[in-house]
Design a protein around this motif. Sequence first.
Motif, mmCIF file in Angstrom:
data_model
loop_
_atom_site.group_PDB
_atom_site.id
_atom_site.type_symbol
_atom_site.label_atom_id
_atom_site.label_comp_id
_atom_site.label_asym_id
_atom_site.label_seq_id
_atom_site.Cartn_x
_atom_site.Cartn_y
_atom_site.Cartn_z
ATOM 1 N N UNK A 1 -4.976 1.965 10.015
ATOM 2 C CA UNK A 1 -3.768 2.205 10.812
ATOM 3 C C UNK A 1 -3.227 3.614 10.589
ATOM 4 N N UNK A 2 -3.152 4.030 9.316
ATOM 5 C CA UNK A 2 -2.494 5.291 9.001
ATOM 6 C C UNK A 2 -3.463 6.436 8.747
ATOM 7 N N UNK A 3 -4.782 6.137 8.740
ATOM 8 C CA UNK A 3 -5.803 7.175 8.519
ATOM 9 C C UNK A 3 -5.607 7.892 7.189
ATOM 10 N N UNK A 4 -5.251 7.133 6.161
ATOM 11 C CA UNK A 4 -5.098 7.673 4.812
ATOM 12 C C UNK A 4 -5.917 6.791 3.876
ATOM 13 N N UNK A 5 -6.819 7.385 3.084
ATOM 14 C CA UNK A 5 -7.691 6.596 2.211
ATOM 15 C C UNK A 5 -6.948 6.115 0.970
ATOM 16 N N UNK A 6 -7.456 5.054 0.377
ATOM 17 C CA UNK A 6 -6.865 4.505 -0.841
ATOM 18 C C UNK A 6 -6.846 5.547 -1.949
ATOM 19 N N UNK A 7 -7.931 6.255 -2.099
ATOM 20 C CA UNK A 7 -8.047 7.211 -3.200
ATOM 21 C C UNK A 7 -6.994 8.308 -3.113
ATOM 22 N N UNK A 8 -6.590 8.624 -1.898
ATOM 23 C CA UNK A 8 -5.620 9.711 -1.734
ATOM 24 C C UNK A 8 -4.183 9.269 -1.962
ATOM 25 N N UNK A 9 -3.874 8.005 -1.678
ATOM 26 C CA UNK A 9 -2.474 7.605 -1.669
ATOM 27 C C UNK A 9 -2.060 6.759 -2.858
ATOM 28 N N UNK A 10 -2.973 5.948 -3.407
ATOM 29 C CA UNK A 10 -2.590 5.070 -4.516
ATOM 30 C C UNK A 10 -2.191 5.908 -5.728
ATOM 31 N N UNK A 11 -1.033 5.556 -6.269
ATOM 32 C CA UNK A 11 -0.491 6.286 -7.413
ATOM 33 C C UNK A 11 0.370 7.463 -7.034
ATOM 34 N N UNK A 12 0.451 7.759 -5.732
ATOM 35 C CA UNK A 12 1.249 8.889 -5.257
ATOM 36 C C UNK A 12 2.571 8.386 -4.656
ATOM 37 N N UNK A 13 3.634 9.213 -4.667
ATOM 38 C CA UNK A 13 4.902 8.819 -4.031
ATOM 39 C C UNK A 13 4.699 8.586 -2.532
ATOM 40 N N UNK A 14 5.215 7.477 -2.019
ATOM 41 C CA UNK A 14 5.068 7.153 -0.596
ATOM 42 C C UNK A 14 5.733 8.212 0.274
ATOM 43 N N UNK A 15 6.811 8.810 -0.229
ATOM 44 C CA UNK A 15 7.548 9.818 0.547
ATOM 45 C C UNK A 15 6.738 11.087 0.762
ATOM 46 N N UNK A 16 5.612 11.260 0.015
ATOM 47 C CA UNK A 16 4.770 12.436 0.234
ATOM 48 C C UNK A 16 3.937 12.316 1.507
ATOM 49 N N UNK A 17 3.818 11.108 2.031
ATOM 50 C CA UNK A 17 2.961 10.874 3.200
ATOM 51 C C UNK A 17 3.753 10.482 4.460
ATOM 52 N N UNK A 18 4.964 10.009 4.267
ATOM 53 C CA UNK A 18 5.778 9.567 5.404
ATOM 54 C C UNK A 18 7.206 10.082 5.236
ATOM 55 N N UNK A 19 7.911 10.339 6.377
ATOM 56 C CA UNK A 19 9.326 10.718 6.273
ATOM 57 C C UNK A 19 10.107 9.589 5.594
ATOM 58 N N UNK A 20 10.864 9.876 4.537
ATOM 59 C CA UNK A 20 11.568 8.819 3.797
ATOM 60 C C UNK A 20 12.488 7.962 4.674
ATOM 61 N N UNK A 21 13.101 8.585 5.693
ATOM 62 C CA UNK A 21 14.022 7.819 6.541
ATOM 63 C C UNK A 21 13.292 6.854 7.465
ATOM 64 N N UNK A 22 11.962 6.983 7.554
ATOM 65 C CA UNK A 22 11.188 6.081 8.409
ATOM 66 C C UNK A 22 10.479 4.995 7.604
ATOM 67 N N UNK A 23 10.604 5.002 6.266
ATOM 68 C CA UNK A 23 9.880 4.059 5.430
ATOM 69 C C UNK A 23 10.739 2.823 5.150
#
Length: 561
Positions: free
Chosen positions: A101-123
Amino acid sequence: MSLLRTDMGTLDTVPPTPCIPSSTSLVDAISLFDTSSYLFIQDEGPVLGYIVVSDVLHAMMHAHRLIEAYFETTLETAGSALTLINEDAKVAYWTTGAEHVFSISKNDIIGQPAADFFPPDRLQSLKTLYTGETVYRKQHQPRPDLFALINARPVQLDGHIVGAVAAEVDITTEIRLHQELLHMTSKVQHLEKAVARLRPDTDPFARIKGSSTVIHQCLETIRKISTTSATVLILGESGTGKELFAKAIHDLRELQTAPFIAINCGAIPASLFESELFGYEKGAFSGADPKGKKGKIELAEGGTLFLDEIGEMPLELQVKLLRVLQEKSYFPVGGTRMKQADCRIIAATNQNLRSMIARNQFREDLYYRLNVINLVIPPLRVRKEDLYELTQTFLQEFSLLYNRHIELVPPEVFKLLFQYDWPGNVRELRNVIERLTILTTDGEVKQEYLPDTLTSLTMHEQSEVQLTSGIHSYANNENQQRQDSAGAEPEPRSIANVDELDPSNDSELVSGVTYQQKLDTYEAQLLIQYLKATGGNKRTLAKQLGISRATLYNRMKRLGL
């Protein structure tokens, strides 16, 4: 997996070791390993065996891996984009569905702040983490180019939020298809309107929405009226749709080519009213069209002339309209040749014409000429069963107009619509639905989008009490001030004072209706008195009474002021 060992001979020494019954839970036993690496198991009788801390750790690790396998398989099988964030707002789990759905791999996002990949006001998951909010099938946009339906719930441990889980389904394709459908539907609707102008609707009641008993009674009355050419007087509050009902009468009893000419008697200056209604000949007055101009009566020839807000017609013109009704003839302004009035008259008003007659503001003979047969349009507050149909009709209309994706109004919002009294009737409802449509950009109609008048559920009841208490309090203060200035003792209030309003018939006090009439008369007299005291300034009076101007206007309207 059994943790009990029975090979007691393998123990080199037997130091002071804790001894627990076999019924002890593993949770309680773990705390005892602080003093020894193994525990004896003994019920009644000899020692049954012992458990070792290393065996417990291996068993717990195996159980953890098993639960993790179940958990991961379940999440991947669900088919949704599942995300789990921990209490540090970092991504702890990211399913394959989320990768797609989001075209982001597990290896890139797991363990990282969610706000680094999406606008915080949209999460939504972050909002759930911080507020504990639970949502179900809420439409949102995690990115400007992505629409999703989301379920979100906080993860709690020992009463504290330690994370949040969100399940999202990509509906971007569906939204875009729906927008294209809205666009095409808008074009179709535009074409339908164009065709309708060329071929009028065969159903004269098509634009009158509602299935309540009172509406059915109105439509039945219209069917009876349509068999005659009698003059009709339509009565109803402002915003009830009197012109729609007038048009239905016209469509039923006239030919499709017959004109329907409407004139709002309250929107035309008195100086221009006569020329608008009767027309004028060339050179009738300075500034007039050199060719002259047809009046509304002549334009309505062979059809219907609809006189809206007839109570606003100037008195001097009421005489001339009476002649048209009686003689079916009239003179244009500046004309010497009499013209024939070949049209049916339908008049409408939201005022009490009988009260206006008593105040010499409306001619009694004209009233009886107009009131050959009357049609009373019910206010929206007495036909609330029609609210849903009206709401859906307006919602569809404005969804197309403003290109909004709105399927329905949530129950909690519709409950407020149903509880409101709608003093502005259908016109007010239409405006409210238009407001909701404009403010709803994410497909979800929210309660805060409603006007303030609807969000106060008991506003009407509070206003009634507030107004009455305000009037009486103001009256008492005025009376007290007069008494203080005169140095007199306060006059006791008693029910006997009510007789001063109308002492001619004391027996009427037994009737609840008469009592209410006297109370209304008393309040009306007070309002008139205080309006004079404020120089007619309603805003000042409302402030002195401690009420809103809307409440004051509604009460004055009910009292006929």
